[in-house]
Scaffold this active site. Structure first.
Site, PDB file in Angstrom:
ATOM      1  N   ASN A  61      -6.328   0.406  -7.478  1.00 33.59           N
ATOM      2  CA  ASN A  61      -6.366  -0.602  -6.423  1.00 33.59           C
ATOM      3  C   ASN A  61      -6.761  -1.904  -7.117  1.00 33.59           C
ATOM      4  O   ASN A  61      -7.207  -1.879  -8.271  1.00 33.59           O
ATOM      5  CB  ASN A  61      -7.382  -0.201  -5.347  1.00 33.59           C
ATOM      6  CG  ASN A  61      -7.354  -1.160  -4.173  1.00 33.59           C
ATOM      7  OD1 ASN A  61      -6.308  -1.678  -3.818  1.00 33.59           O
ATOM      8  ND2 ASN A  61      -8.522  -1.416  -3.592  1.00 33.59           N
ATOM      9  N   TYR A  98      -7.045  -9.490   4.205  1.00 35.63           N
ATOM     10  CA  TYR A  98      -7.926  -8.316   4.106  1.00 35.63           C
ATOM     11  C   TYR A  98      -8.608  -8.255   2.744  1.00 35.63           C
ATOM     12  O   TYR A  98      -9.796  -7.957   2.628  1.00 35.63           O
ATOM     13  CB  TYR A  98      -7.137  -7.028   4.368  1.00 35.63           C
ATOM     14  CG  TYR A  98      -7.966  -5.804   4.053  1.00 35.63           C
ATOM     15  CD1 TYR A  98      -9.050  -5.445   4.854  1.00 35.63           C
ATOM     16  CD2 TYR A  98      -7.704  -5.049   2.908  1.00 35.63           C
ATOM     17  CE1 TYR A  98      -9.834  -4.365   4.534  1.00 35.63           C
ATOM     18  CE2 TYR A  98      -8.485  -3.954   2.589  1.00 35.63           C
ATOM     19  CZ  TYR A  98      -9.548  -3.617   3.404  1.00 35.63           C
ATOM     20  OH  TYR A  98     -10.334  -2.549   3.077  1.00 35.63           O
ATOM     21  N   LYS A  99      -7.854  -8.570   1.708  1.00 34.50           N
ATOM     22  CA  LYS A  99      -8.432  -8.527   0.363  1.00 34.50           C
ATOM     23  C   LYS A  99      -9.337  -9.731   0.075  1.00 34.50           C
ATOM     24  O   LYS A  99     -10.005  -9.770  -0.958  1.00 34.50           O
ATOM     25  CB  LYS A  99      -7.311  -8.502  -0.690  1.00 34.50           C
ATOM     26  CG  LYS A  99      -6.640  -7.149  -0.845  1.00 34.50           C
ATOM     27  CD  LYS A  99      -5.564  -7.210  -1.913  1.00 34.50           C
ATOM     28  CE  LYS A  99      -4.893  -5.871  -2.131  1.00 34.50           C
ATOM     29  NZ  LYS A  99      -5.748  -4.864  -2.801  1.00 34.50           N
ATOM     30  N   TYR A 151       0.835  -1.195   0.000  1.00 32.08           N
ATOM     31  CA  TYR A 151       0.000   0.000   0.000  1.00 32.08           C
ATOM     32  C   TYR A 151       0.871   1.246   0.000  1.00 32.08           C
ATOM     33  O   TYR A 151       1.921   1.287   0.642  1.00 32.08           O
ATOM     34  CB  TYR A 151      -0.872   0.038   1.261  1.00 32.08           C
ATOM     35  CG  TYR A 151      -1.907  -1.055   1.327  1.00 32.08           C
ATOM     36  CD1 TYR A 151      -2.647  -1.398   0.201  1.00 32.08           C
ATOM     37  CD2 TYR A 151      -2.153  -1.726   2.516  1.00 32.08           C
ATOM     38  CE1 TYR A 151      -3.608  -2.395   0.275  1.00 32.08           C
ATOM     39  CE2 TYR A 151      -3.108  -2.719   2.598  1.00 32.08           C
ATOM     40  CZ  TYR A 151      -3.834  -3.055   1.467  1.00 32.08           C
ATOM     41  OH  TYR A 151      -4.784  -4.036   1.535  1.00 32.08           O
ATOM     42  N   HIS A 161     -11.373   4.063   6.338  1.00 28.23           N
ATOM     43  CA  HIS A 161     -10.184   3.247   6.107  1.00 28.23           C
ATOM     44  C   HIS A 161      -9.763   2.460   7.344  1.00 28.23           C
ATOM     45  O   HIS A 161      -8.717   1.800   7.326  1.00 28.23           O
ATOM     46  CB  HIS A 161      -9.043   4.120   5.578  1.00 28.23           C
ATOM     47  CG  HIS A 161      -9.270   4.565   4.165  1.00 28.23           C
ATOM     48  ND1 HIS A 161      -9.887   5.759   3.849  1.00 28.23           N
ATOM     49  CD2 HIS A 161      -9.009   3.959   2.982  1.00 28.23           C
ATOM     50  CE1 HIS A 161      -9.983   5.862   2.545  1.00 28.23           C
ATOM     51  NE2 HIS A 161      -9.459   4.795   1.987  1.00 28.23           N
ATOM     52  N   ARG A 166      -5.553   6.965  -8.990  1.00 33.15           N
ATOM     53  CA  ARG A 166      -4.760   5.880  -8.429  1.00 33.15           C
ATOM     54  C   ARG A 166      -5.432   4.573  -8.808  1.00 33.15           C
ATOM     55  O   ARG A 166      -6.553   4.584  -9.332  1.00 33.15           O
ATOM     56  CB  ARG A 166      -4.620   6.012  -6.904  1.00 33.15           C
ATOM     57  CG  ARG A 166      -5.938   5.917  -6.161  1.00 33.15           C
ATOM     58  CD  ARG A 166      -5.765   6.179  -4.669  1.00 33.15           C
ATOM     59  NE  ARG A 166      -4.916   5.167  -4.046  1.00 33.15           N
ATOM     60  CZ  ARG A 166      -5.362   4.043  -3.488  1.00 33.15           C
ATOM     61  NH1 ARG A 166      -6.652   3.767  -3.470  1.00 33.15           N
ATOM     62  NH2 ARG A 166      -4.543   3.177  -2.940  1.00 33.15           N
ATOM     63  N   GLU A 198      -9.335  -1.437  -9.929  1.00 30.56           N
ATOM     64  CA  GLU A 198     -10.153  -0.234  -9.797  1.00 30.56           C
ATOM     65  C   GLU A 198      -9.298   0.961 -10.189  1.00 30.56           C
ATOM     66  O   GLU A 198      -8.226   1.167  -9.613  1.00 30.56           O
ATOM     67  CB  GLU A 198     -10.618  -0.051  -8.354  1.00 30.56           C
ATOM     68  CG  GLU A 198     -11.595  -1.118  -7.919  1.00 30.56           C
ATOM     69  CD  GLU A 198     -12.103  -0.928  -6.490  1.00 30.56           C
ATOM     70  OE1 GLU A 198     -12.930  -1.728  -6.069  1.00 30.56           O
ATOM     71  OE2 GLU A 198     -11.670   0.027  -5.811  1.00 30.56           O
TER      72      GLU A 198
END
Ligand code: HEM
Length: 350
Positions: free
Chosen positions: A229, A323-324, A38, A197, A227, A272
């Site tokens: 993701n 987390y993903k 990240y 977040h 950006r 994304e």
């Protein structure tokens, strides 16, 4: 070569197999390095980014081959769950501002299909791809009964979140989000940028989120950044929001327990492309989220992408994978890339 907006995915008649070349050419491949971590990875918008297979990023809004299908999917989701569209009362001016800026951007990107022109005391919006013509006056509800976000949301593939800047923070107080990846807009609406977040690992100790917020709060009217993701998704489902978990959660298990050969068509790399735009009239921040899905079978048509994806997935630390939600699916993806995707065992870079 410019892609034809609104065209359908082509099926190659000789083999009966889907021809992924259009999706591949416009796919924003998200891994510039061999490892993924990240960061506050922002860059100026509207600079075309070449890839190994084509390019992306010419405009903040992007209409592609999936236009009609994705708009139909958004309409279906919205009618089943109207909470995907919300606008807190103080955000009404920001919603008009957002609609107007999005119309300008669509007209700028697709002048052959879209236009926004002055007419009488108001405006005339024309979308030739969908056969929409609408005369409206900014702020006049009777000219836009579906609301400004509802109206524009039927005409672009991006999800939209609007953030107000107050008390030295950003607040996600309006939006239209039908394609959330493992979060809930209905739950997050009204929350601050830092609260939203909260569940993300690592970023708090590393200061990524406060830095991102400070950056966003300094944006000047009209400035746009972007950006990316990414995550992994099964069966090309765009709506993997918390609310519909029972519909998509079990797909991960059937993928992992099913035949390896099927993984190439079922497992998708989801990128994304997120745009961050300061709106000129309301001073709100518009956050656009565009989700692109590419099956591993299509990814493997670009050898550099197949090798890099295997490499990144293999190295991704366990807490980020957890987390993903890709802990098990990444293993299936790596195995498929080695067995069927031309990536050599032991050396992901091939
Ligand atoms: C998730 C960073 C802007 C909403 C994330 C994640 C990161 C991140 C690293 C974890 C993603 C993953 O592993 O899949 C940033 C940065 C931003 C930014 C650096 C700006 C420069 C925004 C904005 C919003 C937003 C403007 C609008 C509300 C979210 C949401 C999640 C998320 C809803 C999912 C949280 C959850 O699990 O519930 N963001 N973000 N982000 N971000 Fe951002």
């Amino acid at each position: 070569e410019r892609r034809d907006p609104g065209a359908r995915t082509v099926t190659a008649p000789a083999t009966g197999k889907a021809d992924h070349s259009v999706a591949v050419a416009g796919f924003p491949f998200p891994f510039p390095k061999e490892t993924y971590r990240y960061s506050t990875n922002v860059e100026p918008a509207s600079v075309p980014r070449p890839t190994a297979a084509g390019s992306w990023g010419e405009h903040p809004v992007d209409i592609d081959h999936a236009y009609r299908d994705e708009l139909a999917e958004r309409a279906r989701i919205l009618s089943a769950d109207p909470s995907r569209l919300q606008c807190l009362p103080h955000m009404v001016p920001a919603a008009w501002d957002a609609m107007f800026v999005l119309m300008e951007q669509l007209a700028d990107a697709y002048p052959q299909h879209m236009s926004l022109t002055r007419e009488g005391g108001g405006w005339h919006w024309h979308n030739g791809l969908l056969g929409i013509d609408r005369c409206f006056a900014v702020g006049e509800t009777s000219s836009m009964p579906e609301g400004p976000l509802g109206f524009i949301g039927q005409q672009l593939q991006e999800d939209i979140v609007l953030l107000e800047q107050r008390d030295g923070e950003l607040w996600a107080d309006a939006g239209l989000v039908t394609f959330a990846a493992d979060w809930s807009f209905g739950f997050d609406v009204g929350m601050s940028f830092l609260e939203i977040h909260g569940p993300v690992p690592r970023v708090h100790d590393e200061g990524v989120i406060p830095r991102a917020q400070a950056f966003l709060m300094r944006l000047e009217p009209g400035q746009s950044y972007r950006r990316t993701n990414w995550t992994l998704t099964v069966d090309g489902k765009l709506d993997t929001s918390t609310e519909t978990y029972p519909e998509w959660g079990p797909d991960r298990t059937t993928l992992v327990d099913g035949p390896l050969a099927a993984v190439g068509d079922r497992l998708h790399l989801r990128t994304e492309v997120q745009h961050l735009i300061r709106l000129p009239e309301s001073n709100a921040i518009m956050f656009l989220i565009r989700s692109y899905l590419l099956p591993f079978a299509a990814l493997a048509t670009v050898p550099e992408w197949a090798a890099r994806t295997a490499e990144v997935l293999e190295e991704l630390p366990a807490d980020m994978a957890e987390y993903k939600g890709v802990t098990r699916t990444r293993e299936a993806g790596i195995r498929w890339l080695r067995e069927y995707g031309g990536v050599c065992e032991g050396s992901a870079a091939g």
